[in-house]
Scaffold this active site. Structure first.
Site, mmCIF file in Angstrom:
data_model
loop_
_atom_site.group_PDB
_atom_site.id
_atom_site.type_symbol
_atom_site.label_atom_id
_atom_site.label_comp_id
_atom_site.label_asym_id
_atom_site.label_seq_id
_atom_site.Cartn_x
_atom_site.Cartn_y
_atom_site.Cartn_z
ATOM 1 C CE1 TYR A 158 -3.925 2.590 0.951
ATOM 2 C CE2 TYR A 158 -2.811 3.411 2.748
ATOM 3 C CZ TYR A 158 -3.358 3.706 2.143
ATOM 4 O OH TYR A 158 -4.104 4.345 2.079
ATOM 5 C CB ALA A 161 0.235 1.464 -4.425
HETATM 6 N N1 NAP Z 1 -9.239 7.080 5.268
HETATM 7 C C1 NAP Z 1 -8.085 7.423 5.590
HETATM 8 O O1 NAP Z 1 -7.390 7.027 6.898
HETATM 9 C C2 NAP Z 1 -6.757 7.398 4.791
HETATM 10 C C3 NAP Z 1 -5.672 7.662 5.097
HETATM 11 C C4 NAP Z 1 -4.652 8.004 3.645
HETATM 12 C C5 NAP Z 1 -5.556 7.811 2.235
HETATM 13 N N2 NAP Z 1 -6.430 7.075 2.079
HETATM 14 C C6 NAP Z 1 -6.638 6.965 1.178
HETATM 15 O O2 NAP Z 1 -8.325 7.876 0.439
HETATM 16 C C7 NAP Z 1 -8.676 7.494 -0.453
HETATM 17 C C8 NAP Z 1 -10.097 7.065 -0.042
HETATM 18 O O3 NAP Z 1 -10.264 6.259 1.263
HETATM 19 P P1 NAP Z 1 -11.001 6.229 2.261
HETATM 20 O O4 NAP Z 1 -11.008 5.927 3.354
HETATM 21 O O5 NAP Z 1 -12.370 7.408 1.625
HETATM 22 O O6 NAP Z 1 -11.440 4.618 1.637
HETATM 23 P P2 NAP Z 1 -13.378 4.657 0.774
HETATM 24 O O7 NAP Z 1 -14.943 4.702 1.726
HETATM 25 O O8 NAP Z 1 -13.348 3.087 1.275
HETATM 26 O O9 NAP Z 1 -12.782 4.587 -0.693
HETATM 27 C C9 NAP Z 1 -12.694 4.305 -1.944
HETATM 28 C C10 NAP Z 1 -13.334 4.396 -2.295
HETATM 29 O O10 NAP Z 1 -12.582 3.993 -3.838
HETATM 30 C C11 NAP Z 1 -13.611 3.180 -4.794
HETATM 31 N N3 NAP Z 1 -12.841 2.033 -5.742
HETATM 32 C C12 NAP Z 1 -11.975 1.702 -5.232
HETATM 33 N N4 NAP Z 1 -11.543 0.666 -5.712
HETATM 34 C C13 NAP Z 1 -11.914 0.870 -7.235
HETATM 35 C C14 NAP Z 1 -12.023 0.026 -8.787
HETATM 36 N N5 NAP Z 1 -11.136 -0.480 -8.878
HETATM 37 N N6 NAP Z 1 -12.484 1.528 -9.046
HETATM 38 C C15 NAP Z 1 -12.927 2.123 -8.840
HETATM 39 N N7 NAP Z 1 -13.008 2.494 -7.999
HETATM 40 C C16 NAP Z 1 -12.535 2.091 -6.954
HETATM 41 C C17 NAP Z 1 -14.483 2.492 -3.635
HETATM 42 O O11 NAP Z 1 -15.526 2.290 -4.271
HETATM 43 P P3 NAP Z 1 -16.075 0.514 -5.220
HETATM 44 O O12 NAP Z 1 -15.799 -0.090 -3.604
HETATM 45 O O13 NAP Z 1 -17.801 1.048 -5.248
HETATM 46 O O14 NAP Z 1 -15.360 0.466 -6.517
HETATM 47 C C18 NAP Z 1 -14.628 3.929 -2.875
HETATM 48 O O15 NAP Z 1 -15.710 4.763 -3.076
HETATM 49 C C19 NAP Z 1 -7.694 6.075 -1.157
HETATM 50 O O16 NAP Z 1 -7.273 6.192 -2.047
HETATM 51 C C20 NAP Z 1 -6.999 5.641 0.184
HETATM 52 O O17 NAP Z 1 -6.033 5.448 0.096
HETATM 53 C C21 NAP Z 1 -7.596 6.936 2.727
#
Ligand code: NAP
Length: 254
Positions: A158, A161
């Protein structure tokens, strides 16, 4: 004035939904992308209700699949030039417990596909449709890219990437700067109230992440959305090629 168009990958849940809501409230037409159309439809209804007018366009696509990205990009191009592209889709892939190299290779490929290739394919497919000058590209990375780790069961893939996104974004910033397009990476620390940690989330993990910060709280999706709102605004034209940490002080000065 012509309505601005924003595209938010992963806009149906968590951070992406908050970004979509913020950009819709600011008057943008907002395309949200994700694999689950029912989730996207619910987000559309929720945001349009909150904003008081229809602004959200849901498009279902698996952004790791080139043909699906192409189809989505054609549908977006029909709406108009893209003012803001927010590459937010991602996931923490749980690492295999069995220790085999086959399982490890599979997990790394899934992590690279989900966190890196999604952004590369979508951006490439939309490159000719970005507003010139004035386009804004934001890539959502993670503090994990700066210090390793992520969820309780993630391994290096992770963080690796997400870190790969940085070098790719720097090259894009060089390529697109002369066209008046800015490219920045936003690296959030721990953000609660999203789907990303799934069943791996525990109260102990939550408390440990808060303890890492200087401000004594978890980040919220709205914290990220506020920063994206600035980075995608016309006012942010001199800010490009940067990695911006948003982590409550959990990572200092990078
Ligand atoms: N939460 C944290 O602590 C945190 C911290 C740092 C960075 N981030 C980053 O912030 C971003 C959003 O994450 P989040 O925390 O909001 O988690 P989340 O609620 O799981 O959101 C991830 C989103 O990405 C979509 N997704 C995943 N794989 C996909 C694919 N192959 N094609 C199209 N859509 C896809 C999912 O929708 P579907 O499943 O419907 O496809 C989902 O809506 C991510 O890049 C994550 O790495 C999060």
């Amino acid at each position: 004035m012509q309505q601005r168009v924003a595209v938010v990958s992963g806009g149906g849940t968590g951070i992406g939904k908050a970004i979509a809501r913020e950009l819709a409230a600011a008057g943008n037409r907002v395309v949200i992308l994700g694999r689950r159309i029912d989730v996207l439809e619910r987000a559309r209804a929720e945001i349009d209700r909150a904003v008081g007018t229809p602004r959200v366009v849901p498009i279902a696509a698996d952004l790791t699949v080139p043909s699906q990205v192409n189809d989505a990009a054609h549908a977006i191009a029909d709406i108009g030039p893209v003012d803001a592209l927010v590459n937010n889709a991602g996931a923490v892939i749980t690492q295999p417990a069995d220790g085999s190299l086959d399982a490890l290779a599979n997990a790394w490929r899934r992590d690279l596909d989900t966190n890196l290739l999604t952004a590369v394919l979508l951006t490439t497919a939309l490159l000719d449709h970005l507003r010139r000058p004035g386009g804004r590209l934001v890539v959502i990375s993670s503090a994990a890219a700066q210090r390793g780790g992520a969820g309780p069961h993630s391994a290096g893939s992770y963080a690796a990437a997400k870190a790969a996104l940085h070098g790719w974004a720097f090259g894009l910033a060089r390529q697109l700067g002369p066209d008046g397009i800015t490219v920045n990476v936003l690296a959030p620390g721990y953000v609660s109230d999203t789907e990303i940690f799934g069943a791996d989330w525990t109260p102990e993990f939550h408390a440990s992440k808060i303890a890492d910060t200087l401000v004594g709280r978890a980040g919220t999706p709205e914290d990220v959305a506020t920063a994206v709102s600035y980075l995608t605004s016309p006012a942010a034209g001199y800010l490009t090629g940067q990695v911006i940490g948003l982590n409550g002080g959990a990572v200092l000065g990078r």
